[in-house]
Scaffold this motif. Sequence first.
Motif, PDB file in Angstrom:
ATOM      1  N   THR A 211       0.664  -1.383  -0.166  1.00 30.40           N
ATOM      2  CA  THR A 211      -0.115   0.002  -0.593  1.00 30.40           C
ATOM      3  C   THR A 211       0.919   1.119  -0.038  1.00 30.40           C
ATOM      4  O   THR A 211       1.088   2.638  -0.280  1.00 30.40           O
ATOM      5  CB  THR A 211      -0.871  -0.104   0.925  1.00 30.40           C
ATOM      6  OG1 THR A 211      -0.030   0.082   2.537  1.00 30.40           O
ATOM      7  CG2 THR A 211      -2.490  -1.331   1.085  1.00 30.40           C
ATOM      8  N   ARG A 212       2.104   0.723   0.517  1.00 31.52           N
ATOM      9  CA  ARG A 212       2.594   2.333   0.958  1.00 31.52           C
ATOM     10  C   ARG A 212       4.051   2.186  -0.164  1.00 31.52           C
ATOM     11  O   ARG A 212       4.918   3.504  -0.722  1.00 31.52           O
ATOM     12  CB  ARG A 212       3.941   2.134   1.816  1.00 31.52           C
ATOM     13  CG  ARG A 212       3.062   2.201   2.965  1.00 31.52           C
ATOM     14  CD  ARG A 212       3.488   2.980   4.618  1.00 31.52           C
ATOM     15  NE  ARG A 212       2.984   2.663   5.755  1.00 31.52           N
ATOM     16  CZ  ARG A 212       2.771   3.747   6.043  1.00 31.52           C
ATOM     17  NH1 ARG A 212       3.296   4.980   5.678  1.00 31.52           N
ATOM     18  NH2 ARG A 212       2.466   4.177   6.930  1.00 31.52           N
ATOM     19  N   GLY A 213       3.721   1.989  -2.066  1.00 32.48           N
ATOM     20  CA  GLY A 213       4.088   1.914  -2.930  1.00 32.48           C
ATOM     21  C   GLY A 213       5.024   0.893  -3.092  1.00 32.48           C
ATOM     22  O   GLY A 213       6.066   1.499  -4.101  1.00 32.48           O
ATOM     23  N   THR A 262      -4.575   4.938  -7.462  1.00 27.45           N
ATOM     24  CA  THR A 262      -4.311   5.088  -5.605  1.00 27.45           C
ATOM     25  C   THR A 262      -5.592   5.349  -5.028  1.00 27.45           C
ATOM     26  O   THR A 262      -6.597   5.540  -5.764  1.00 27.45           O
ATOM     27  CB  THR A 262      -3.529   6.103  -5.120  1.00 27.45           C
ATOM     28  OG1 THR A 262      -4.136   7.188  -6.586  1.00 27.45           O
ATOM     29  CG2 THR A 262      -1.837   6.073  -5.886  1.00 27.45           C
ATOM     30  N   PHE A 290       3.563   9.058  -4.324  1.00 28.64           N
ATOM     31  CA  PHE A 290       2.707   9.707  -4.127  1.00 28.64           C
ATOM     32  C   PHE A 290       2.753  11.258  -4.413  1.00 28.64           C
ATOM     33  O   PHE A 290       3.570  12.029  -3.709  1.00 28.64           O
ATOM     34  CB  PHE A 290       1.654   9.328  -2.768  1.00 28.64           C
ATOM     35  CG  PHE A 290       1.931   7.841  -2.361  1.00 28.64           C
ATOM     36  CD1 PHE A 290       0.754   7.336  -3.347  1.00 28.64           C
ATOM     37  CD2 PHE A 290       2.382   7.518  -1.338  1.00 28.64           C
ATOM     38  CE1 PHE A 290       0.147   6.345  -2.540  1.00 28.64           C
ATOM     39  CE2 PHE A 290       2.400   6.024  -1.305  1.00 28.64           C
ATOM     40  CZ  PHE A 290       1.575   5.196  -1.678  1.00 28.64           C
ATOM     41  N   ASP A 297      -2.717   9.614   0.827  1.00 31.71           N
ATOM     42  CA  ASP A 297      -2.708   8.062  -0.613  1.00 31.71           C
ATOM     43  C   ASP A 297      -2.367   7.108  -0.067  1.00 31.71           C
ATOM     44  O   ASP A 297      -0.959   7.060   0.531  1.00 31.71           O
ATOM     45  CB  ASP A 297      -2.483   9.022  -1.994  1.00 31.71           C
ATOM     46  CG  ASP A 297      -3.235   8.615  -2.725  1.00 31.71           C
ATOM     47  OD1 ASP A 297      -4.177   7.323  -2.629  1.00 31.71           O
ATOM     48  OD2 ASP A 297      -3.491   8.746  -3.611  1.00 31.71           O
ATOM     49  N   ARG A 298      -2.267   6.341  -1.296  1.00 28.13           N
ATOM     50  CA  ARG A 298      -2.069   4.730  -0.598  1.00 28.13           C
ATOM     51  C   ARG A 298      -2.320   4.184  -1.996  1.00 28.13           C
ATOM     52  O   ARG A 298      -3.586   4.238  -2.359  1.00 28.13           O
ATOM     53  CB  ARG A 298      -2.547   3.758   0.534  1.00 28.13           C
ATOM     54  CG  ARG A 298      -2.434   4.239   2.015  1.00 28.13           C
ATOM     55  CD  ARG A 298      -0.817   4.272   2.346  1.00 28.13           C
ATOM     56  NE  ARG A 298      -0.268   4.937   3.323  1.00 28.13           N
ATOM     57  CZ  ARG A 298       0.106   6.012   4.094  1.00 28.13           C
ATOM     58  NH1 ARG A 298       0.144   6.691   2.685  1.00 28.13           N
ATOM     59  NH2 ARG A 298       0.818   6.179   5.044  1.00 28.13           N
ATOM     60  N   VAL A 299      -1.513   3.075  -2.211  1.00 30.22           N
ATOM     61  CA  VAL A 299      -2.292   2.328  -3.286  1.00 30.22           C
ATOM     62  C   VAL A 299      -3.015   1.136  -3.265  1.00 30.22           C
ATOM     63  O   VAL A 299      -3.604   0.815  -2.142  1.00 30.22           O
ATOM     64  CB  VAL A 299      -0.946   1.810  -3.892  1.00 30.22           C
ATOM     65  CG1 VAL A 299      -1.473   0.506  -4.697  1.00 30.22           C
ATOM     66  CG2 VAL A 299       0.580   1.659  -4.358  1.00 30.22           C
ATOM     67  N   SER A 300      -4.109   1.255  -4.073  1.00 27.90           N
ATOM     68  CA  SER A 300      -5.806   0.550  -3.666  1.00 27.90           C
ATOM     69  C   SER A 300      -5.221  -0.499  -5.107  1.00 27.90           C
ATOM     70  O   SER A 300      -5.999  -1.462  -4.052  1.00 27.90           O
ATOM     71  CB  SER A 300      -6.934   1.713  -4.114  1.00 27.90           C
ATOM     72  OG  SER A 300      -7.753   0.390  -4.899  1.00 27.90           O
ATOM     73  N   THR A 336       3.984   9.411 -10.482  1.00 27.95           N
ATOM     74  CA  THR A 336       3.033   9.886  -9.252  1.00 27.95           C
ATOM     75  C   THR A 336       1.844   9.528 -10.429  1.00 27.95           C
ATOM     76  O   THR A 336       0.949   9.647  -9.308  1.00 27.95           O
ATOM     77  CB  THR A 336       3.156  11.433  -9.018  1.00 27.95           C
ATOM     78  OG1 THR A 336       2.509  12.614  -9.852  1.00 27.95           O
ATOM     79  CG2 THR A 336       4.522  11.414  -8.010  1.00 27.95           C
TER      80      THR A 336
END
Length: 365
Positions: A211-213, A262, A290, A297-300, A336
């Motif tokens: 989720t943090r990329g 995201t 991000f 924001d986080r990766v969805s 981004t």
Amino acid sequence: DEAVRDVMVDDFKSLRAKYGRPRKTKILPDESDKEEIDLVQNERSVIVVTRGGYIKRMPLKTFGSQGRGTRGKRGTSNSKATELSDDNEIAHCFSCNDHDTVLMTTQSGIAYGLRGYQVPEGGRTARGAPIPSVLPIKAGDVITSVLPVSEFSKDQFIVLATKNGWIKKTSLKAFENLTSRGLIIASLGEGDRLNWCERCTNKDDILVGSTRGQATRFAAADLRATGRTSRGVKALTLKKGDTIADVNILDGMGDEALLIVTMEGQGKRVKTDEFRTTARGGSGVIAIKFKANRIDDRVSSIQVVHEDDEVLLTTSQGVIVRQNVKDIPIQGRTATGVLVQKVDVLSGDHISTVSIVPKEGVVDD
């Protein structure tokens, strides 16, 4: 009496002379029993599962293709009277053919199977049917992953992954007789939950993103196949507060890329060859950065896509956008992205699922 019989015979002979002709059809014995699936057309559908425990099926044609950056159509009811309820928040939205077997796995490691057409059909703004009326799910358990399967091949495997980064591989054949009664498919550690269920072969690579990329890629052949009830091994070393965002299978065929979206609606495509194959269990590399003004924001979602694909982007409040993948630009790992869907972040909405629309010609006969 005899006189009446003679009259009837004369009438029948007259009818035969006037209307008699050779039979145009044949009556043949039924060589096999018909099953329910033989009477159902193999249409393409979208199946929606909500966090409140409701499920429904909608014809795919309900959603026409739209441009990038639009708000989309509502795919479930979410009036102001129900805004504070989780009943209508979308948990899973995926497309399949009605003859596909839909594997549904729960957070506790139990899998259920049913045909796509067995999911009750509902309107675009309908809530759907309660899941306990379709599957015997225990109270408190939640469906965390869905996988449509057209064929149970002996050369394919199921990859299962948990929120805390554990992963395992099991033969797809072991799930062939899966029914709506359910089956235990994984052992879980305390506080962990089973979130992903994907198909692969030993020729594929597995990509796990957080989720943090962060993301890591490793060969599926390096992941030893185990039984249904095993726990598995570590896939990705996570930093404090980070969890797994998505798991994907890379076959290295064609023009495949990773679509990274995201929670606040930013997205991009990244070529898969930017992620080199490494040993399983590492900390991975950057998959997306991000924006500075989107610190929460986080990766969805991270999805494998091709140039001619279409995707359905669904928010937690039930807004659905269908758009062409080619409209989303290809960028590097550290970019981004661009706005792929407008999300009302201030009201608490966010991108919850991204699913690939099956091709028109892909139908399981």
